[in-house]
Design an enzyme around this catalytic site. Sequence first.
Site, PDB file in Angstrom:
ATOM      1  N   GLY A  39      55.824 -21.049 -38.641  1.00 39.30           N
ATOM      2  CA  GLY A  39      56.384 -21.935 -39.660  1.00 39.30           C
ATOM      3  C   GLY A  39      57.712 -21.391 -40.146  1.00 39.30           C
ATOM      4  N   GLY A  41      59.421 -23.327 -42.650  1.00 40.95           N
ATOM      5  CA  GLY A  41      59.745 -24.041 -43.885  1.00 40.95           C
ATOM      6  C   GLY A  41      60.104 -22.994 -44.927  1.00 40.95           C
ATOM      7  CB  SER A 283      61.938 -36.969 -57.524  1.00 40.19           C
ATOM      8  OG  SER A 283      61.764 -35.902 -58.413  1.00 40.19           O
ATOM      9  NE  ARG A 329      53.847 -34.146 -59.154  1.00 36.86           N
ATOM     10  CZ  ARG A 329      54.515 -33.454 -58.267  1.00 36.86           C
ATOM     11  NH1 ARG A 329      53.910 -32.997 -57.198  1.00 36.86           N
ATOM     12  NH2 ARG A 329      55.794 -33.238 -58.434  1.00 36.86           N
ATOM     13  CD  GLU A 424      51.620 -28.776 -49.026  1.00 34.35           C
ATOM     14  OE1 GLU A 424      52.870 -28.830 -48.990  1.00 34.35           O
ATOM     15  OE2 GLU A 424      50.890 -29.787 -48.982  1.00 34.35           O
TER      16      GLU A 424
END
Length: 636
Positions: A39, A41, A283, A329, A424
Amino acid sequence: MLDARIPPGPIEQNWDKCRFDMKLVNPANRRKYNIIVVGSGLAGAAAAATLGQQGYRVQCFSYHDSPRRAHSIAAQGGINAAKNYRNDGDSIFRLFYDTVKGGDFRSRESNVHRLAQISLNIIDQCVAQGVPFAREYGGLLDTRSFGGVQVQRTFYARGQTGQQLLLGAYQALEEQIAAGSVTMHIRSELLDVVVADGRARGIVTRDLVTGKITSHAADVVVLATGGYSNVFYLSTNAKACNCTAIWRAHRRGALFANPCFTQIHPTCIPVSSEHQSKLTLMSESLRNDGRVWVPKQKGETRAPNDIPENERDYFLERRYPSFGNLVPRDVASRNAKEVCDDGRGVGPSGQGVYLDFADAIHRLGLQTVREKYGNLFDIYERITGEDAYTVPMRIYPAPHYTMGGLWVDYHLMSNIPGLFVAGEANFSDHGANRLGASALMQGLADGYFVIPATVPDYLATTKLEPVDTSHAAFAATKDDVSQRIEALLAIKGTRSPDSFHKELGRLMWDECGMARSEAGLRKALARIPELREEFWHNLRIVGGGEELNQSLENANRVSDFLEFAELMCIDALNRTESCGGHFRVESQTPEGEAKRDDENFSYSAAWEWKGLDQAPVLHKEPLNFEYVHLAQRSYK
Ligand SMILES: Cc1cc2nc3c(=O)[nH]c(=O)nc-3n(C[C@H](O)[C@H](O)[C@H](O)COP(=O)(O)OP(=O)(O)OC[C@H]3O[C@@H](n4cnc5c(N)ncnc54)[C@H](O)[C@@H]3O)c2cc1C
């Protein structure tokens, strides 16, 4: 019994003490160690660059054609840090407190406190790299608010924070590639982790251009392969995001923690067609100034601007006067669903609520709103054809982030020695709900600061036998990978990989999405094995295995989602409480809020793979709350 290796002593000293107690590797010896980072990222690029800089030999893998394409580039709104530049009451402890509470008391206190401490270093690191954070007129770094907090601690670069942070990490990575300490393998997909003599010692990859399957040996493997929101098919994640790396590691023995903790983001552009394959995020930063509302009347047909003020329901402001539109959220998403289920949703499908900027434009002026959010308004207009400066945006919740992932201890090592997990991909610090702007913070904390301290300690304290790709474990793992690919190609049925993925995604959204019930989860658990069975008998892949073949890549990833989805539902069924994004309809307060059951579920659920048709085994890591006292979350 899981040992999270939490350092003893006061929480404020845990990380410093741990760093001091950890062993170092002499600079001259570092080049003797080979580290694989999968990865590139934010988490992976930061880890690979930093370990390379320290002098280790690093091999970094990505299925993308450039590290710059990693999904981190999509992050829009910002990154949190407890700098307290605004002098508005922020502190490390407050960021820690907000994150534990925001995660509905399902995260590990010591990790969250470390995250809050490191947040300060991240901003310094990125500013030193030249990341162009937004600045105020006088030149000081600007900040804004995100959900679930009452301070302004979110640093941002317009609506492109992830892109700018990734460019910073990418430059650091490129520097090490040029220096020869990092070797970058692009378009190489990890298809298995090699466990030799009980330790992670390498990986098996497929070259996505030639189809060649190759083994790579190392002393340590770090997975930083992102989240699994695409189990829902439609999500805000990039189309290629998948769970293959962590799922295959799970099949090799890595415990998978809290798979049912997924985040549904409240502000996404609503689904507009059956043929859609991707959803777009607007966003959360927009909720700083945008006001969320629906008509008071069911079945309203008037255009939004024709609905008078007294016939609008600003439902978040009404129900949560303290936090208003900036509730976390999970709370915002659930409320949006509720008003839509009540028949007051807007837009052609009725699955939408308004996000209205009229007041902000009136108060701040069009130019200021354009400067703050211009690119988000442009994205919205390009997708919907509507001008959100004059007509309210329409938004609806969509799958966005996954708090679950591979179980890791305080050192970010999984239960397989030598297998570390960052960003993540691990079960992270966010508990049952992640606060906005905290994923970038965690990915960079893991990549720049935690992994570069804990991996050397593992190397310094472990006697590693010499292992290369001639070890029997490599041949066996490579054979498994090749056989699975051949089996997929041999099916020659009639259904595309995407059609299976779509059906699975719909099932997961309906039964394991924003609201989950025992009956629905049992239904999903009955259907998933049937769908998997059909997949393995009726899949059609176009093209062969020794070439660039996106149909094969996709099929391979969907085959993992079809296994993983079952574990997600099992975890959701097991957790009969509601917490954060995991809302069991059977467990709610009289006001319809998530009702936790601390007595029975104050633990992280870490699942062990036992085989495809075997029940997984649950291991519980008890969660202790010494510093933030357990309480019913309230944003009223
Ligand atoms: C639209 C959107 C906006 C967001 N905005 C914000 C925000 O404003 N603030 C915030 O804090 N968070 C935000 N997030 C969340 C945040 O962007 C992500 O959680 C974070 O960037 C993940 O970083 P990562 O390094 O862990 O994984 P990723 O960036 O997903 O990188 C994964 C890497 O792993 C590689 N990889 C994966 N599997 C394999 C494999 N099998 N073999 C080889 N390579 C593999 C990929 O090629 C890639 O390089 C947002 C998310 C989305 C979807």
